[in-house]
Write a protein that holds these residues in place. Structure first.
Motif, short mmCIF file in Angstrom:
data_model
loop_
_atom_site.label_atom_id
_atom_site.label_comp_id
_atom_site.label_asym_id
_atom_site.label_seq_id
_atom_site.Cartn_x
_atom_site.Cartn_y
_atom_site.Cartn_z
N LEU A 122 0.81 -1.22 0.00
CA LEU A 122 0.00 0.00 0.00
C LEU A 122 0.84 1.27 0.00
O LEU A 122 0.27 2.37 -0.08
CB LEU A 122 -0.93 0.01 1.21
N THR A 123 2.14 1.15 0.08
CA THR A 123 2.99 2.35 0.10
C THR A 123 2.69 3.29 -1.07
O THR A 123 2.57 4.51 -0.87
CB THR A 123 4.47 1.96 0.13
N PRO A 124 2.54 2.79 -2.31
CA PRO A 124 2.29 3.72 -3.42
C PRO A 124 0.95 4.45 -3.33
O PRO A 124 0.76 5.47 -3.98
CB PRO A 124 2.33 2.80 -4.66
N ALA A 125 0.02 3.94 -2.52
CA ALA A 125 -1.28 4.59 -2.40
C ALA A 125 -1.21 5.86 -1.55
O ALA A 125 -2.13 6.68 -1.57
CB ALA A 125 -2.30 3.63 -1.80
N GLY A 126 -0.15 6.03 -0.77
CA GLY A 126 0.03 7.26 0.01
C GLY A 126 -0.89 7.39 1.19
O GLY A 126 -1.18 8.51 1.62
N VAL A 127 -1.38 6.28 1.73
CA VAL A 127 -2.32 6.33 2.84
C VAL A 127 -1.60 6.12 4.18
O VAL A 127 -0.50 5.57 4.22
CB VAL A 127 -3.44 5.28 2.70
N THR A 128 -2.24 6.56 5.25
CA THR A 128 -1.85 6.21 6.61
C THR A 128 -2.81 5.15 7.10
O THR A 128 -4.03 5.35 7.05
CB THR A 128 -1.89 7.43 7.54
N ALA A 129 -2.30 4.01 7.56
CA ALA A 129 -3.15 2.96 8.12
C ALA A 129 -3.58 3.38 9.52
O ALA A 129 -2.76 3.80 10.33
CB ALA A 129 -2.41 1.63 8.15
N VAL A 130 -4.87 3.28 9.80
CA VAL A 130 -5.41 3.69 11.10
C VAL A 130 -5.99 2.48 11.81
O VAL A 130 -6.94 1.86 11.33
CB VAL A 130 -6.49 4.77 10.92
N GLN A 131 -5.40 2.14 12.95
CA GLN A 131 -5.90 1.08 13.81
C GLN A 131 -6.73 1.70 14.94
O GLN A 131 -7.48 2.62 14.70
CB GLN A 131 -4.73 0.25 14.34
#
Length: 281
Positions: free
Chosen positions: A198-207
């Motif tokens: 998911l790095t290329p998607a530019g998102v921050t994963a939120v738990q």
């Protein structure tokens, strides 16, 4: 910590794990790119810097400071194969809960699947255009991004980014103008390979750090107690906005909100917690 994450994940995916999910996603035309550093939404949202080796960063809670802030988050779950159940009358939406949040003026973050946005485009658009809420990404399919994730079918590694981008496409087509670059893994299940994909998607994963325990719960008081016992400054609470799978949530919220306000807590969206963590406030 492992026990907490697995417990939370089991709650998050219980409805899906009990359903008869397809083993793979149906083919569809490739989606347009998701918001990223080079194609960000019109209103920039705070994100975390990439993790080690450039991996997708993971956010669990805000600063544990004297500023008593808490983020209520609601997963709008619907898997890619649940269309027939919706057509048969099962309700994966929860308008009464959203109405209560509006009446109580509670800023909230809704982690929405793309399939949910396709099923309820008017509601998705209403949430996306209401400044009280922010819409974030919970995948298109609500399939797992790792193996062995509570019975969920698994998104192939080569399709993970596409699944996230397909959700953003569904949001745009529903009329959501500014979906945030935040992503919640279905079931909370992720590993290094998923973060890399998911790095290329530019998102921050939120738990999260507080599990509401509202999936299939019928005792609203028990849900409220679990949240109230777990909240600390900066907490991210995971709840659900699906009538069929979380029928007690709206009643629990009517207890949680006034009690936390009585304790001096201020409700914020995830974007505000991340901004505080990165010094952008």
């Amino acid at each position: 910590m492992i026990t907490l994450v697995r417990r939370a994940a089991a709650v998050c995916v219980l409805a899906t794990a009990l359903s008869a999910c397809a083993a793979s996603q149906p083919a569809r035309q490739a989606p347009r790119p998701a918001p990223s550093a080079s194609s960000a939404p019109a209103s920039p949202a705070a994100t975390l810097a990439p993790g080690p080796s450039g991996l997708t960063p993971v956010f669990r809670h805000g600063p544990r400071t004297g500023d008593r802030t808490v983020a209520l988050t609601f997963d709008a779950d619907m898997t890619a194969d649940q269309g027939p159940r919706a057509a048969a009358g099962e309700h994966f939406d929860h308008p009464r809960l959203i109405g209560t949040l509006r009446a109580l003026k509670v800023p909230s973050t809704v982690f929405m699947t793309g399939r949910w946005a396709e099923e309820y485009p008017d509601q998705a658009r209403s949430l996306g255009r209401d400044p009280l809420f922010e819409v974030a990404n919970h995948s298109y399919s609500h399939y797992a991004f790792t193996g062995d994730c509570y019975g969920l079918p698994t998104v192939p590694a080569g399709r993970m980014r596409a699944d996230v981008e397909r959700a953003y496409t569904a949001f745009r087509e529903a009329g959501v103008p500014d979906a945030k670059p935040y992503f919640r893994f279905p079931g909370g299940c992720y590993d290094r390979a998923a973060l890399r994909a998911l790095t290329p998607a530019g998102v921050t994963a939120v738990q999260w750090d507080v599990v509401g325990g509202d999936a299939f719960a019928t005792d609203a008081d028990a849900v409220a107690r679990q949240v109230l016992d777990g909240v600390r400054p900066g907490s991210v609470v995971v709840l659900h906005c699906t009538r069929s799978a979380a029928p007690a949530t709206e009643r629990a919220v009517r207890t949680i909100v006034p009690e936390l306000r009585r304790q001096g807590y201020r409700f914020v969206k995830v974007s505000e917690l991340i901004a505080a963590a990165t010094g952008r406030n």
